[in-house]
Design a protein around this motif. Structure first.
Motif, PDB file in Angstrom:
ATOM      1  N   PRO A  13       0.796  -1.233   0.000  1.00 16.58           N
ATOM      2  CA  PRO A  13       0.000   0.000   0.000  1.00 16.58           C
ATOM      3  C   PRO A  13       0.829   1.284   0.000  1.00 16.58           C
ATOM      4  N   LEU A  14       2.127   1.182   0.187  1.00 16.36           N
ATOM      5  CA  LEU A  14       2.961   2.381   0.198  1.00 16.36           C
ATOM      6  C   LEU A  14       3.020   3.065  -1.164  1.00 16.36           C
ATOM      7  N   GLU A  15       2.840   2.305  -2.241  1.00 11.83           N
ATOM      8  CA  GLU A  15       2.932   2.890  -3.585  1.00 11.83           C
ATOM      9  C   GLU A  15       1.864   3.948  -3.815  1.00 11.83           C
ATOM     10  N   GLY A  16       0.644   3.666  -3.392  1.00 11.23           N
ATOM     11  CA  GLY A  16      -0.429   4.645  -3.560  1.00 11.23           C
ATOM     12  C   GLY A  16      -0.125   5.950  -2.858  1.00 11.23           C
ATOM     13  N   TYR A  17       0.444   5.845  -1.663  1.00  9.82           N
ATOM     14  CA  TYR A  17       0.804   7.038  -0.900  1.00  9.82           C
ATOM     15  C   TYR A  17       1.990   7.753  -1.545  1.00  9.82           C
ATOM     16  N   ALA A  18       3.024   6.998  -1.914  1.00  9.52           N
ATOM     17  CA  ALA A  18       4.231   7.589  -2.494  1.00  9.52           C
ATOM     18  C   ALA A  18       3.940   8.273  -3.829  1.00  9.52           C
ATOM     19  N   ALA A  19       3.032   7.711  -4.607  1.00  9.78           N
ATOM     20  CA  ALA A  19       2.717   8.264  -5.928  1.00  9.78           C
ATOM     21  C   ALA A  19       2.134   9.674  -5.831  1.00  9.78           C
ATOM     22  N   ARG A  20       1.512  10.007  -4.708  1.00  9.94           N
ATOM     23  CA  ARG A  20       0.948  11.352  -4.522  1.00  9.94           C
ATOM     24  C   ARG A  20       2.013  12.439  -4.517  1.00  9.94           C
ATOM     25  N   PHE A  21       3.259  12.056  -4.239  1.00  5.63           N
ATOM     26  CA  PHE A  21       4.339  13.027  -4.105  1.00  5.63           C
ATOM     27  C   PHE A  21       5.262  13.062  -5.318  1.00  5.63           C
ATOM     28  N   ASP A  22       4.994  12.239  -6.324  1.00  6.06           N
ATOM     29  CA  ASP A  22       5.895  12.129  -7.477  1.00  6.06           C
ATOM     30  C   ASP A  22       6.167  13.454  -8.176  1.00  6.06           C
ATOM     31  N   ASP A  23       5.189  14.321  -8.255  1.00  6.23           N
ATOM     32  CA  ASP A  23       5.406  15.578  -8.970  1.00  6.23           C
ATOM     33  C   ASP A  23       6.342  16.540  -8.228  1.00  6.23           C
ATOM     34  N   LEU A  24       6.647  16.261  -6.952  1.00  4.94           N
ATOM     35  CA  LEU A  24       7.577  17.098  -6.196  1.00  4.94           C
ATOM     36  C   LEU A  24       9.035  16.773  -6.511  1.00  4.94           C
ATOM     37  N   PHE A  25       9.261  15.616  -7.115  1.00  2.79           N
ATOM     38  CA  PHE A  25      10.619  15.158  -7.376  1.00  2.79           C
ATOM     39  C   PHE A  25      10.904  15.194  -8.871  1.00  2.79           C
ATOM     40  N   GLU A  26      12.045  15.763  -9.230  1.00  2.00           N
ATOM     41  CA  GLU A  26      12.385  15.927 -10.645  1.00  2.00           C
ATOM     42  C   GLU A  26      13.028  14.695 -11.259  1.00  2.00           C
ATOM     43  N   THR A  27      13.765  13.924 -10.472  1.00  3.36           N
ATOM     44  CA  THR A  27      14.525  12.814 -11.036  1.00  3.36           C
ATOM     45  C   THR A  27      14.025  11.464 -10.539  1.00  3.36           C
TER      46      THR A  27
END
Length: 95
Positions: A13-27
């Protein structure tokens, strides 16, 4: 502009949570580091949550392990996105 590379998913279930922050990271390395950090921080471990434990390495002997070094670099560079992540984290849990 180059195509954004997909990041290996975080466990369960961590993927769903982590995916919410993807746009904050450039690389890809930043997105991967965030997932590894969440994995180590939130999943149960059999000892204290030191840096080597968060990376899943043996204490003392594993301090130079590549996973520990990657996590150390990710955390040392994290000050630039800490406020954005904290703000979004508060919104996510309130929803």
């Amino acid at each position: 502009m180059t195509k954004r590379l997909p990041c290996p998913p975080a466990p369960g279930p961590l993927e769903g949570y982590a995916a919410r922050f993807d746009d904050l990271f450039e690389t890809l390395a930043q997105r991967r580091g965030f997932r590894e950090y969440l994995d180590g921080l939130l999943l149960p471990r059999d000892r204290n949550k030191t840096l080597t434990c968060l990376a899943g390495a043996e204490p003392v002997v594993g301090a130079q392990h590549a996973a520990v070094q990657r996590l150390q670099f990710f955390l040392s560079e994290s000050t630039m996105w800490a406020s954005s992540t904290s703000a979004r984290s508060g919104r996510s849990t309130a929803e």
